[in-house]
Each structure stands twice: as structure tokens, then as C-alpha cells.
Scaffold this motif. Structure first.
Motif, short mmCIF file in Angstrom:
data_model
loop_
_atom_site.label_atom_id
_atom_site.label_comp_id
_atom_site.label_asym_id
_atom_site.label_seq_id
_atom_site.Cartn_x
_atom_site.Cartn_y
_atom_site.Cartn_z
N SER A 628 0.93 -1.22 -0.15
CA SER A 628 -0.05 -0.08 0.05
C SER A 628 0.82 1.33 -0.06
CB SER A 628 -0.96 0.08 1.42
OG SER A 628 -1.83 -1.18 1.37
N PHE A 629 2.00 1.33 -0.59
CA PHE A 629 2.71 2.40 -0.58
C PHE A 629 2.66 3.02 -2.21
CE2 PHE A 629 5.06 0.65 3.00
CZ PHE A 629 5.50 1.80 3.60
N GLU A 630 2.83 4.19 -2.45
CA GLU A 630 2.75 4.87 -3.62
C GLU A 630 3.94 5.86 -3.66
OE1 GLU A 630 -0.94 5.24 -6.55
OE2 GLU A 630 -0.98 6.71 -4.80
N PHE A 631 4.65 6.05 -4.83
CA PHE A 631 5.67 6.91 -4.93
C PHE A 631 5.32 7.88 -6.19
CE2 PHE A 631 9.50 8.15 -7.38
CZ PHE A 631 9.89 9.04 -6.53
N ASN A 632 5.37 9.24 -5.89
CA ASN A 632 5.27 10.37 -6.70
C ASN A 632 6.73 10.98 -7.08
OD1 ASN A 632 3.80 13.48 -7.13
ND2 ASN A 632 4.14 11.92 -8.86
N GLY A 633 7.08 11.02 -8.28
CA GLY A 633 8.38 11.90 -8.22
C GLY A 633 8.41 12.86 -9.67
N GLY A 644 21.10 31.55 -15.58
CA GLY A 644 21.70 30.35 -15.59
C GLY A 644 20.71 29.13 -15.76
N ASP A 645 21.42 27.99 -15.32
CA ASP A 645 20.49 26.59 -15.59
C ASP A 645 20.40 26.19 -13.91
OD1 ASP A 645 20.81 26.81 -17.98
OD2 ASP A 645 22.46 25.57 -18.09
N VAL A 646 19.20 25.54 -13.86
CA VAL A 646 18.81 25.00 -12.49
C VAL A 646 18.12 23.63 -12.61
CG1 VAL A 646 16.79 26.32 -12.21
CG2 VAL A 646 17.85 25.48 -10.35
N VAL A 647 18.18 22.84 -11.86
CA VAL A 647 17.26 21.41 -11.71
C VAL A 647 16.34 21.45 -10.55
CG1 VAL A 647 17.37 18.98 -11.57
CG2 VAL A 647 18.96 20.19 -13.15
N THR A 648 15.22 21.35 -10.80
CA THR A 648 14.37 21.15 -9.66
C THR A 648 13.82 19.73 -9.51
OG1 THR A 648 12.40 21.81 -10.82
CG2 THR A 648 13.38 23.37 -9.49
N TRP A 649 13.25 19.06 -8.29
CA TRP A 649 12.69 18.00 -8.40
C TRP A 649 11.93 17.81 -7.19
CZ3 TRP A 649 13.90 16.18 -3.65
CH2 TRP A 649 15.24 16.61 -2.75
N LYS A 650 10.91 16.60 -7.05
CA LYS A 650 9.94 16.35 -6.06
C LYS A 650 9.99 14.68 -5.71
CE LYS A 650 5.50 16.40 -6.83
NZ LYS A 650 4.11 16.67 -6.88
N ALA A 651 9.92 14.33 -4.63
CA ALA A 651 9.83 12.94 -4.37
C ALA A 651 8.88 12.94 -3.23
CB ALA A 651 11.21 12.48 -3.92
N THR A 666 6.64 14.41 1.46
CA THR A 666 7.34 14.94 0.30
C THR A 666 8.57 15.77 0.60
OG1 THR A 666 6.07 17.10 0.52
CG2 THR A 666 4.97 15.22 -0.86
N ARG A 667 9.28 15.65 -0.34
CA ARG A 667 10.62 16.31 -0.39
C ARG A 667 10.71 17.00 -1.54
NH1 ARG A 667 14.26 19.15 2.79
NH2 ARG A 667 16.28 18.81 2.38
N SER A 668 11.17 18.21 -1.83
CA SER A 668 11.34 19.07 -2.80
C SER A 668 12.26 19.99 -2.97
CB SER A 668 10.10 19.48 -3.53
OG SER A 668 9.45 20.47 -2.59
N ARG A 669 12.89 20.19 -4.25
CA ARG A 669 13.86 21.21 -4.48
C ARG A 669 12.97 22.21 -5.37
NH1 ARG A 669 19.13 22.90 -5.08
NH2 ARG A 669 19.27 22.27 -2.83
#
Length: 1004
Positions: A628-633, A644-651, A666-669
């Protein structure tokens, strides 16, 4: 996204039931939920979830609430996929790991706002938004008349506002979207993602996303007409919306047109409200001497400035306290108990002589007009083309207070207007005057904005690699044209006009005229008397007054292409996948006539020119996991032409150990790139006063010039979110959610305020001292100097101190911000018949609150300053909450709302004490009473459905602030910039009093 997305909170039990029993229970609950919403039940739905549709009982409100049951209850022919704003992935039964608050149409209508922003800003997670009522004195800053949304109190520039998932052109150079531009009559819901979402939607979503969802499928004709006013008979408002939709070409084509008109009369001079006469200010304690144990600051009632009166007051020398009244009469000012010190504040005595409440608008006058059109055509069964066109115009008129000169007007000894009784005591000398120039009209602002939006796009589906794909794309151009115009006095002309002398024939003339000045502004000079009220001709006023203005143009071009699908997973649910690319260009330009660039009390506009481009690509996935786990990334790569350039993410990870309980983390940049203003600002100027620490905090005028900084880098935010959702199956209709958030921004872009710059220079910050210059002396003896060993004061020179500071300011990546808090929601709804069969009607309750734990800012040198609970400024308050009780028994419905904030303080760093106080410094001031009251307001809403043939109509009455509670007293100060403030905080407190709105809605 399906039109009737609602939270599963409205469903009651979450247990699974077999076959027809599940369908029957789902229908019953759907009916109950719909009736509750028809009765205007509360709007909030954390964790919005896809659920099958149920028929709406009230077509007027048409919330189309869905019952949260299993997918097999979806009515035949309806789509069983829904996109939640927190994600671009389309999937049935998806619970977002990022909290999503959904505001339904019924709830917006129950609030009956003149603008939907007025309602959204009552959500507890929203605090400190910019609105017309708290920017009425921001005359030349460009923000007048703007309605914005500020999530988490992190600033409107860190909240991304979308329209049906699409960006919209801003109305300010900061990129801030004016909610006035949203087609009000078509909004069916608002989804608020309270958490980082930059990886999904791009830059600016540091605090979250507010997505306005339109009813694109509407057919028929509906409208609303409403009238409102306050219990004092002012702020009269009219609102009219009309929306029509139709199908053609056998249903393959659809046309939609909606118009909205709002006119709001505003409140000028505070009207008959008693609280305007409180005279409350935050002032220096007249008994305070460093080291004597007295608090430095105090909140004083019946207080006012003694450095300014309507007709002028002499502020130094042996004639200090001589003031000039109606017709130029000479009077003696009563300083009250503090008459022996040199503070600018008087408590008691003649404190009312400085009051200007009748020259300020507490609610500006507004006029909003908008038209929105959407046309779509199904070229193929799985491919649709569409276009959207909109035009919005907003006009705002406000008063910003008189043109005040605080003890800085030099009257020379030979001035022809000096009364004989005063001249005889001067022995040819001059004097310094303070005045708020009652003979000069109050400052006025007039903002006129036009926003145009043109969009063409497509959406469809196709099969590829044995998978069903959805795709969409669009190109949009948005254009904002604004004219910011003021009515203001010219300082240079007033300087010529006040220097009045007699010519050879004994006539009073301007010295510049008599002596043949070649300055073009001296042409046509008419002498102006600064000593008295009602002593000047219209010609004298006309000479010094003008209408400075500046034009501003913003243009945004966006192109986007998105794909999504579900990849089969033989062991678990399909894997959700979404990806896409986006390109954006932002551009600003403007025009300011040269004569309006400097020399004015208000205005001094500068044009800004610049542009930047953005190219982005993103990928998002949703994966079901065992147990019953679910991952969203998600991840997004962004390239900025200037930054400039940048990378954003979410988990994100969610876990449902049992059907009734779900956890999520959740953890995100996230990022916010520097906006057009921060990069290219051409030199915005503002003038006001600060307390000068070199002169015992006496008020000194400053002129600040803010320019852009092309070396800025994107802000980077790291966000944690932890939540739990509980819906006990043994208590149908009950839902509870608790979510914790922690947002930390590094390299935050900001500018220090003028007072901070001067104070920190005083304490030894040489870098900030280098941003300062000072004007020493006045008149012909004035000269500009830089910071020196003894600060700026030069006691041996022609001036005894600083008469004005010149501050050069720019934004830098020097700040760190942190926002932490807890969101709570409790909801419960039931049918009274479930309690006793003889009872009728439906009841609902919902409580939603945010406990702000931290809203801190650090410059890396001094300790962080936390503003949570600082109710005197932008806060946020420690607690904000909204409680709603609803009842519906067809055809009647009602709602009672309780909303409020907790008590707070002026400043968290200040020390409250009455005696034996510790040493006071520029950060840890001592204050006699640091408390500011909280507030609790009650609103009511009553509606009655009145069918007229085939026309569905509804009458309603909304009463806001039912018990007419006054705003809490909030003293502004302690510098004397607050002389035109009314001693309230218009951001957090209801200041209009009880207000009524009656209206009718219809649907054909």
C-alpha cells in the motif's frame, strides 16, 4: 480535468461495499453532499481526490459534488480520469502526496465576494496578500488596485497563479498575477497546492500553486446581479456576470462567452467609523533616557505629530510651537505632557491638529470589466482544437494623504507672508516649518490597466506502443498595458512659490520671478503662502500641482507541449508517466515623460526595459509499490537566459496501512528566478521619512532609488511535507487531516528597508554605509556628503545635521528564509434524518486552520528575525482559522462562518517591560506594551431557490462581520511616517465593518 472534482471528505465512510449496495450508498451520500454544498457548506477539501459524479440538486450553485467511492460507481459515459493540480499525471483514485485544497463554486458563491481573491485570501494558509485596501498609499509603486495571493506568507512572487493549468501574464514587473484578470463568472473551483511544486509547474511555485479552474463545458445562459454596501452606507458596490455556452456542428463544436462587471465605490476618509478618532500610534516614550529603566517605545492613544499641522508649525528656535491656522491666524501649540522634550509626538494637548484621516482612502474606488471567450472544435474523435481570448480592464482611484513636510520647510527672514506678529520677534531671521499643506489637494492615484490574453491549443489522445497516450499543447501571448497617473505637487515649483518676496512696487512675487531666474520651472510662478489654511489662491495651487504619470507594458509568450500515459504493471497498478517541454519569454518596457521623472512629492516614475527567456523540460512519474505504498516523483530542467541553469525535483511517498488512514511525505527542491523588476529595474524612487539614529531618532526625509541587478541567481528552496489523513469508516462523513510543512530558501532575493540600512550603518556595517549619502543643511547652503568617521553629522558646517538621506538600493541573493507550520482540517456532514426520522435537512461542519510556527529571515550577519505573530505588519499571525456551519432544507440554505486570527505583538525581538527595563538597542527595543489583540468575525449567508418556469433562480443575502466588530488598534510608528495612517492593519483585520450584499442568480 473533470469539472466535478471534489474531495473524498464529502463521501462519509470509506469502506468497500459489494455491487449495488455500494452504488446505492454512493448515490445517497452524493445527494447529501450535494445538498450540503447547495446550503453553502464550507469550501475546503484537503487532499482532493477523484470521485464519480452525482447530480446537482441546485443548478444555480451547480457544485456537482462527487461521492468518494470505488471506480466502478462512475456513471456510464463519464471519464474516470482526473488531473489533480498537484500533479500532471492523470489517474483514477489518485491521492496527492502534496496537499491540495479545493474550493468549490458553492463556497465561493456563499461568500458572495466582489472578487474571488477576497475569498481565496480567507484561506488560513494564505497570509499577507497585496490588495487595493493595503496599497492605497503605494502611489507610485505600481501595485495600486492589484489583488494577489500570498501563500505561506512567503510573498506573492513565490506563489504561482495558474488559469486552467496555464500561466498568465503578470500585472506588475515582479510577475505577480492580478486575480482581477481571472474570468470571475466562469470559475467553478480553485485548487491550492500548499507546498513546493516547481518541478511540476516551473519557477515561482516555492510556496505553492493556486489554480483557477473554469467551467469549460457549460451550456445555457446564467448570470448574477448583486448590490452591496456597508452598515455606514459607503463602499457601495455592484456586480454583474453573464455567461453563455452553446454547442454546434452536432456537438463537435462548443462556444463559451462570459462577461463580468464590478463597480466599487470605496471609502474615502474612513466615513463615520468611530475608531478613526482613536489617534493611536507607536511612539518614543517621552520619559525614556538610555539607562533609566524606562521602556523606549509605547503605544499612545490621542497622540499625533507635533512637527506638522495643516497650516504649518514652527519646529525649532524660540518660536517653536507657533502654528498658523485658518486665514493665517497665529496660535500656540499645546504639546501636552511631553512639551519639554524634542520628540515629534504629542500625547493629549493639540494632538488632533495632525490628523489627516479624511485625506486617505481606506478602500479605494474600483471598476473592473472583463470578457472571456473560448471556442473549441473536435476535429477528430480524439483531437480537439481550441482558442481562448480575454480582455480585462481594471481602474482604481484612491487618496494617499496630504503632501507632508515634516519640519523641513525653510522660511527665509524676508518672506513676504510672515505675519507681522511673528516677524517682530524674528529680528530678520528665518525659521523651519512643518506642515501637511492643507491648502494643497490630497495626493491621488489613478491606475488604469488592460490585460489581453490570446491562446491557441489542442488536446487529444492516441495509441502508441500498446499504450493510451494523452497530449496537449498551447501557445499563449499575454499583454499588460498600465497607466499609473497621480495628482501631486511639484517640489521644485513649490520651492519657488514659497520663496515669496516684495518687488519694487511692493507687490508679493516669487523671488525667482523678481530676480529673473532662467530655470524653466520658475516660469509663471505664483507666490504660495505656507503659513495658514485657506490663504492661497487657486492660481497658486494650479502652478504647483501636476499629473505625473508613467506607462508600463508587460508581454509574456508561452509555448508548451505535454504528454501523459499509464504504463502497464503486471503486478500492481499501472505506472503513471508525464513529461513535456515549455518555452517562455518575459518582456517589459515603458515610457515616462522627462518632466515626471523627478521633483515630485509622489511619482518620480522611471521606465524599465528588459527581457529574458526560459526553456524547460520535465518528467513526472507515479508508481504503486507493495504494501500500500505509492511513490510520486518529478524532475525539471530549466535554463534562464539571464540567471543560468537549474534543476528542480520532487519525491513523494504515501502509505495507507488501512482503508481509513493514509500517511504522506514529500521532499522537493523548488526555485524562484529573479523577475523583470529585480533584474532590470530602471531606478524606482520613493520618498518618506526614517528615524535618524545619529540625531536621537528624529524624523529625517529620505529619497531611495532602487535599481535592478543582473547578477542575481535563482532562489533555491528545500521543502519537507509530512501529513496524515484519517476518515473513520465507523463515523460516516467525518474527515481529519494534519499536514506539517518546512520550507527553507537559500540565496533569497531581497532588499533591506531604508530604516534597516540606516540603522545597520549606524551600528558599523560599512557596506551599507556605502549605499548612503546625506544632504547637510538646507537651501543654498545644502551639500551632499558621504559617510565619515562621525557618521553624517557635521556640527561645524553650515548645517547642524542631516536634512535628507539619499539611499542607493538593489536586490541581492543575501537572505535566507524559512517557513514552517501546520495545516489542520476537520469536516463532518450528516443528514438530520439519520438522527431522528422526523427531522429534515442536512448539516455540515468544517474547520480549517493554520498554525504558523516560523516565518524567519536572515541576512547571514545578524540573528534571524521571525515575524510569526507580528500582527502589526505582514505577520503572519500565529493562528488563522475559518469555521463553517451549514444547513440546507430545500429550497432554503444557510451558512454561518466564524473566521479570525490569534493575538500577536508588534515585534518578536522587542522586550516588553514597564520598569527596570534592560538596555534598548536597534534590534531589541524595549516597549511598554507589545500586545496586539486578535480578532473573530461572524459572517452569515442565506439563500432561497425560486424557480420561475424553466428558469432556475436563487435569491441570497450575505452579511459579513455580523456584529460590526472594529479593527484592533495597531499603532504605526515610531518614525513620523505614520501621520496619515489610521492606527489599524488592513491586511489582517476587517476595517469596513458590517457589510451587506443581496443578489439574484439565474440559470436558463
Amino acid at each position: 480535468m473533470r469539472a466535478n472534482l471534489r474531495s473524498a471528505y464529502h463521501s462519509g465512510a470509506r469502506r468497500r461495499l459489494p455491487g449495488s449496495e455500494a452504488i446505492a450508498l454512493g448515490s445517497r451520500r452524493a445527494l447529501i453532499a450535494t445538498l450540503l454544498l447547495t446550503g453553502a457548506s464550507a469550501a475546503y477539501a484537503q487532499d482532493a481526490q477523484p470521485t464519480p459524479a452525482a447530480p446537482s440538486v441546485s443548478p444555480i450553485l451547480s457544485p456537482e459534488v462527487e461521492a468518494a467511492e470505488t471506480p466502478d460507481t462512475v456513471p456510464e459515459g463519464e471519464s474516470d480520469t482526473i488531473t489533480v493540480t498537484g500533479s500532471r499525471i492523470v489517474r483514477n483514485g489518485y491521492d496527492a502526496p502534496t496537499p491540495v485544497t479545493v474550493i468549490g463554486l458553492a463556497d465561493i458563491q456563499a461568500s458572495a465576494p466582489a472578487n474571488v481573491a477576497d475569498f481565496v485570501n480567507q484561506i488560513p494558509s494564505v497570509a499577507g496578500s497585496v490588495s487595493p485596501s493595503n496599497t492605497q498609499r503605494n502611489l507610485s509603486g505600481g501595485a495600486g488596485g492589484i489583488n494577489t495571493i500570498n501563500l505561506r506568507s512567503l510573498g506573492t512572487t513565490r506563489t504561482l497563479v495558474l488559469l486552467d493549468g496555464h500561466r498568465s501574464v503578470g500585472s506588475l514587473a515582479t510577475g505577480t498575477v492580478d486575480v482581477n484578470t481571472i474570468p470571475q463568472g466562469l470559475v467553478k473551483s480553485v485548487e491550492v497546492v500548499t507546498g513546493g511544486a516547481s518541478s511540476v509547474y516551473g519557477s515561482d511555485a516555492v510556496a505553492g500553486v493556486v489554480n483557477f479552474i473554469l467551467d469549460r463545458e457549460y451550456t445555457g445562459l446564467k448570470g448574477e446581479f448583486a448590490y452591496g454596501e456597508t452598515t455606514y452606507g459607503d463602499d457601495v458596490s455592484y456586480r454583474a456576470t453573464l455567461t453563455g455556452g452553446m454547442e454546434f456542428a452536432e456537438g463537435r463544436g462548443r462556444a463559451l462567452l462570459s462577461g463580468n462587471y464590478v463597480q466599487r465605490g470605496g471609502v474615502f476618509g474612513a466615513g463615520p467609523r468611530d475608531w478613526k478618532n482613536r489617534g493611536v500610534h507607536l511612539i518614543q516614550n517621552p520619559r525614556y533616557i538610555a539607562g533609566n529603566g524606562e521602556p523606549e517605545y509605547m503605544v499612545a492613544y490621542k497622540s499625533g505629530l507635533n512637527t506638522t499641522t495643516g497650516g504649518g508649525i514652527i519646529t525649532s528656535g524660540p518660536l517653536r510651537g507657533t502654528y498658523f491656522g485658518q486665514g493665517g491666524t497665529v496660535n500656540r501649540y499645546d504639546y501636552g505632557p511631553n512639551r519639554l522634550n524634542n520628540l515629534p509626538w504629542t500625547v493629549g494637548g493639540d494632538w488632533q491638529l495632525s490628523q489627516q484621516y479624511y485625506a486617505t482612502a481606506i478602500q479605494p474606488e474600483e471598476k473592473l470589466t472583463s470578457v472571456f471567450g473560448r471556442f473549441s472544435f473536435d476535429v477528430l474523435d480524439n483531437f480537439q482544437l481550441f482558442t481562448e481570448l480575454s480582455y480585462n480592464r481594471s481602474k482604481q482611484h484612491s487618496w494617499g494623504g496630504y503632501h507632508t513636510d515634516k519640519a523641513n520647510v525653510s522660511i527665509l527672514g524676508d518672506n513676504a507672508f510672515i505675519p507681522a506678529a511673528v516677524r517682530s520677534q524674528l529680528n530678520g531671521a528665518g525659521f523651519t516649518l512643518g506642515t501637511w499643506n492643507q491648502d494643497i489637494p490630497t495626493r491621488e492615484s489613478n491606475y488604469d490597466r488592460e490585460v489581453q490574453r490570446y491562446l491557441v491549443g489542442f488536446e487529444g489522445s492516441f495509441d502508441l506502443l500498446s499504450m493510451d497516450w494523452k497530449w496537449d499543447g498551447y501557445y499563449q501571448r499575454g499583454i499588460m498595458n498600465a497607466k499609473e497617473a497621480l495628482v501631486a505637487a511639484n517640489r521644485v515649483k513649490l520651492g519657488f512659490a514659497q520663496d515669496a518676496v516684495r518687488d519694487a512696487s511692493g507687490n508679493i512675487v516669487c523671488r525667482a520671478t523678481r530676480d529673473g531666474s532662467t530655470n524653466p520651472l520658475a516660469a509663471g510662478c505664483v507666490p504660495f503662502n505656507r503659513m495658514g489654511i485657506g490663504v492661497n489662491s487657486q492660481a497658486a495651487v494650479d502652478y504647483i500641482m501636476g499629473t505625473p504619470y508613467g506607462d508600463r507594458r508587460l508581454q509574456q509568450d508561452v509555448a508548451s507541449l505535454n504528454f501523459s500515459t499509464n504504463v502497464d504493471n503486471p503486478w500492481l497498478k499501472p505506472i503513471g508517466l508525464a513529461f513535456g517541454v515549455e518555452s517562455r519569454k518575459e518582456k517589459i518596457s515603458g515610457y515616462v515623460p522627462p518632466e515626471y521623472a523627478s521633483g515630485w512629492y509622489s511619482g518620480n516614475f522611471t521606465a524599465t526595459f528588459g527581457q529574458y527567456t526560459v526553456t524547460e523540460a520535465y518528467l513526472e512519474t507515479l508508481v504503486s509499490l507493495p504494501w500500500s505504498f505509492e511513490f510520486n516523483g518529478a524532475a525539471r530542467y530549466t535554463s534562464y537566459s539571464e540567471s543560468g541553469d537549474v534543476v528542480t525535483w520532487k519525491a513523494g511517498l504515501s502509505f495507507a496501512p488501512i482503508e481509513d488512514l493514509r500517511f504522506r511525505v514529500t521532499r522537493s527542491r523548488d526555485i524562484r528566478a529573479p523577475n523583470l523588476s529585480e533584474l532590470f529595474q530602471g531606478g524606482a524612487r520613493n520618498t518618506n521619512s526614517i528615524g535618524d539614529p545619529w540625531q536621537n531618532n528624529v524624523a529625517v526625509r529620505y529619497t531611495q532609488t532602487v535599481t535592478g541587478n543582473l547578477t542575481l541567481e535563482p532562489e533555491k528552496a528545500d521543502t519537507w511535507g509530512l501529513g496524515v489523513i484519517y476518515r473513520p469508516s465507523f463515523v460516516p462523513g467525518l474527515g481529519l487531516s494534519v499536514d506539517y510543512y518546512d520550507i527553507k530558501i537559500n540565496g533569497a532575493i531581497g532588499t533591506l528597508g531604508p530604516q534597516d540600512i540606516v540603522d545597520r550603518c549606524f551600528t558599523g556595517n560599512i557596506e551599507l554605509c556605502n549605499r548612503l549619502q546625506a544632504i547637510i543643511g538646507t537651501g543654498q547652503n545644502a551639500r551632499t556628503i558621504a559617510y565619515g568617521t562621525n557618521g553624517f553629522t557635521n556640527a561645524t558646517g553650515p548645517g547642524a545635521g542631516v536634512s535628507e538621506y539619499l539611499i542607493a538600493n538593489s536586490p541581492y541573493n543575501f537572505l535566507s528564509n524559512r517557513a514552517r507550520g501546520i495545516d489542520l482540517e476537520l469536516s463532518y456532514g450528516f443528514d438530520l434524518a439519520d438522527i431522528a426520522g422526523s427531522l429534515g435537512g442536512k448539516v455540515s461542519f468544517r474547520g480549517i486552520a493554520t498554525r504558523y510556527l516560523e516565518a524567519s529571515e536572515s541576512n547571514g550577519v545578524q540573528a534571524p528575525t521571525d515575524t510569526v505573530g507580528e500582527n502589526g505588519g505582514n505577520g503572519p499571525p500565529k493562528w488563522t482559522y475559518r469555521l463553517t456551519f451549514g444547513y440546507a432544507l430545500e429550497p432554503f440554505s444557510m451558512q454561518v462562518i466564524g473566521r479570525g486570527i490569534s493575538a500577536g505583538v508588534y515585534n518578536n525581538n522587542w522586550v516588553e517591560c514597564a520598569s527596570a527595563c534592560p538596555a534598548s538597542n536597534t534590534i531589541n527595543r524595549t516597549i511598554a506594551d507589545n500586545h496586539i489583540d486578535g480578532a473573530f468575525y461572524v459572517d452569515t449567508y442565506f439563500a432561497y431557490d425560486v424557480p420561475i418556469g424553466k428558469v432556475k433562480s436563487q435569491l441570497y443575502l450575505r452579511i459579513a462581520n455580523l456584529f460590526n466588530r472594529d479593527p484592533a488598534p495597531v499603532g504605526k510608528g515610531p518614525s513620523d511616517t505614520s501621520n496619515v495612517d489610521l492606527g489599524i492593519n488592513q491586511t489582517f483585520y476587517d476595517f469596513l465593518g458590517r457589510s451587506f450584499r443581496i443578489g439574484v442568480r439565474f440559470d436558463i
